[in-house]
Enzyme design. Structure first.
Site, PDB file in Angstrom:
ATOM      1  N   SER A 141       0.856  -1.183   0.000  1.00 11.00           N
ATOM      2  CA  SER A 141       0.000   0.000   0.000  1.00 11.00           C
ATOM      3  C   SER A 141       0.892   1.233   0.000  1.00 11.00           C
ATOM      4  O   SER A 141       2.028   1.190   0.515  1.00 11.00           O
ATOM      5  CB  SER A 141      -0.890   0.015   1.247  1.00 11.00           C
ATOM      6  OG  SER A 141      -1.513   1.282   1.425  1.00 11.00           O
ATOM      7  N   TYR A 154      -1.525  -0.450  10.452  1.00  7.47           N
ATOM      8  CA  TYR A 154      -1.646  -0.943   9.079  1.00  7.47           C
ATOM      9  C   TYR A 154      -0.460  -0.487   8.243  1.00  7.47           C
ATOM     10  O   TYR A 154       0.157  -1.268   7.508  1.00  7.47           O
ATOM     11  CB  TYR A 154      -2.954  -0.448   8.476  1.00  7.47           C
ATOM     12  CG  TYR A 154      -3.160  -0.802   7.030  1.00  7.47           C
ATOM     13  CD1 TYR A 154      -3.602  -2.066   6.653  1.00  7.47           C
ATOM     14  CD2 TYR A 154      -2.920   0.137   6.026  1.00  7.47           C
ATOM     15  CE1 TYR A 154      -3.797  -2.393   5.316  1.00  7.47           C
ATOM     16  CE2 TYR A 154      -3.118  -0.178   4.697  1.00  7.47           C
ATOM     17  CZ  TYR A 154      -3.550  -1.431   4.337  1.00  7.47           C
ATOM     18  OH  TYR A 154      -3.733  -1.756   3.022  1.00  7.47           O
ATOM     19  N   LYS A 158       2.465  -2.716   6.286  1.00  8.68           N
ATOM     20  CA  LYS A 158       2.737  -2.649   4.853  1.00  8.68           C
ATOM     21  C   LYS A 158       4.161  -2.193   4.573  1.00  8.68           C
ATOM     22  O   LYS A 158       4.783  -2.623   3.585  1.00  8.68           O
ATOM     23  CB  LYS A 158       1.725  -1.725   4.170  1.00  8.68           C
ATOM     24  CG  LYS A 158       0.297  -2.271   4.176  1.00  8.68           C
ATOM     25  CD  LYS A 158       0.199  -3.620   3.475  1.00  8.68           C
ATOM     26  CE  LYS A 158      -1.249  -4.094   3.360  1.00  8.68           C
ATOM     27  NZ  LYS A 158      -1.380  -5.368   2.625  1.00  8.68           N
TER      28      LYS A 158
END
Length: 260
Positions: A141, A154, A158
Site C-alpha cells: 500500500s 496498518y 505494509k
C-alpha cells in the site's frame, strides 16, 4: 489474444473481491490456471465461477497453516505447478492512533499482512518454485511508503511487507522473483466508507483525476507476474494515479485514511 501465462498456474490469496479478484481475472485472461482463496469455501467458489473455466476456488484463511498447505497441495494436484503467488489477503482492525491499539488488534494485523505472505511463500517454494522458479507478488500500500493518521499499525505492516519483498528477492534469487504493488485510493468495497462521501476531494488530489479501479492494480500484478518484468525483482510498483506526488501533505493525509 496474447496469453503470456498459458500453461502456468497462480494462487491469489484474499481473492473473493476487490483487488484480489481483479488480479485473479487478469492472470486468468492471460492464460493462467488460477486458484482463488477466501475465508470461506463458498466465497472462494463464487469468485472462481466469476473468473472463468480455469479458475478454482478454495476456502483457506490466510493465516491457517494447515489450510494453506492443503490449498497449495491441491493446486499442484489439480494443475501440476504453482508458478505465481499473489499475497493479497490483508486486514486492518487497528484503526486509530498507534498507542491506542491493544495487542490483539496489532497481532491480527501483523499476522495477516506480514506473516501470511511469509507462510504462503514458504509453502509454494517448498512445493514447486524452489525447484522450478516462479514469481511472487505482494499487495502492499502507499501507506507503507508514507505516514498519516488513524492507520498507523496498518502502515507499519505494509512498510514491513515492502521490506520483506526486498529480503525475499535476495534470498530466492535468481530463480524466483519477488515484487510488490502499492495501491493508492482504489474503488473497493472495503474502502467504500472512506471515500464514497468525499470522492470529489479524492479526485482533486489525484493528478490523473480519478479514483483507481481494482483492474488498475490487477494489470500491474499481471505485469510483475509475467516475463514482461523478467529483469525486475525486489521492487514496489506504486499504482496511485499520482496521489503521492499530487498535493504533498494533503494528499498523504488523505491517502492515509483510505484502504486500497
Amino acid at each position: 489474444m496474447s496469453e503470456p501465462l498459458a500453461g502456468r498456474t497462480a494462487i491469489v490469496t484474499g481473492a473473493s473481491r476487490g483487488i484480489g479478484l481483479a488480479a485473479a481475472a487478469a492472470l486468468h485472461d492471460a492464460g493462467a490456471n488460477v486458484v482463488l482463496t477466501a475465508r470461506t469455501e463458498e466465497a472462494a467458489r463464487a469468485a472462481a465461477d466469476s473468473v472463468g473455466p480455469r479458475a478454482l476456488g478454495i476456502g483457506a484463511h490466510a493465516t491457517d497453516e494447515d489450510l494453506a498447505r492443503a490449498c497449495v497441495e491441491r493446486t499442484v494436484e489439480a494443475f501440476g505447478s504453482v508458478d505465481v503467488l499473489v499475497n493479497n489477503a490483508g486486514t486492518n482492525p487497528a484503526y486509530g492512533p498507534v498507542l491506542a491499539q491493544d495487542h490483539g488488534r496489532f497481532a491480527k494485523t501483523l499476522d495477516v499482512n506480514l506473516w501470511a505472505p511469509i507462510l504462503w511463500s514458504r509453502l509454494v517454494v517448498d512445493a514447486w518454485m524452489g525447484e522450478h522458479g516462479g514469481s511472487i507478488v505482494n499487495t502492499a500500500s502507499i501507506g507503507g511508503l508514507s505516514v498519516g493518521p488513524d492507520l498507523g499499525i496498518y502502515h507499519v505492516s505494509k512498510a514491513a511487507l515492502i521490506h520483506l519483498t526486498k529480503q525475499l528477492a535476495i534470498e530466492l534469487a535468481p530463480s524466483i522473483r519477488v515484487n510488490a504493488v502499492a495501491p493508492g485510493v482504489v474503488r473497493t468495497k472495503l474502502a467504500e466508507a472512506l471515500w464514497k462521501e468525499h470522492e470529489g476531494a479524492v479526485v482533486e488530489r489525484t493528478p490523473l483525476a480519478r479514483i483507481g479501479e481494482p483492474d488498475d492494480v490487477g494489470a500491474a500484478v499481471l505485469f510483475l507476474a509475467s516475463s514482461a518484468s523478467s529483469w525486475i525483482t525486489g521492487e514496489t510498483l506504486v499504482i496511485d494515479g499520482g496521489q503521492m506526488i499530487g498535493s504533498g501533505a494533503a494528499a498523504d493525509a488523505l491517502a492515509a485514511r483510505v484502504e486500497g
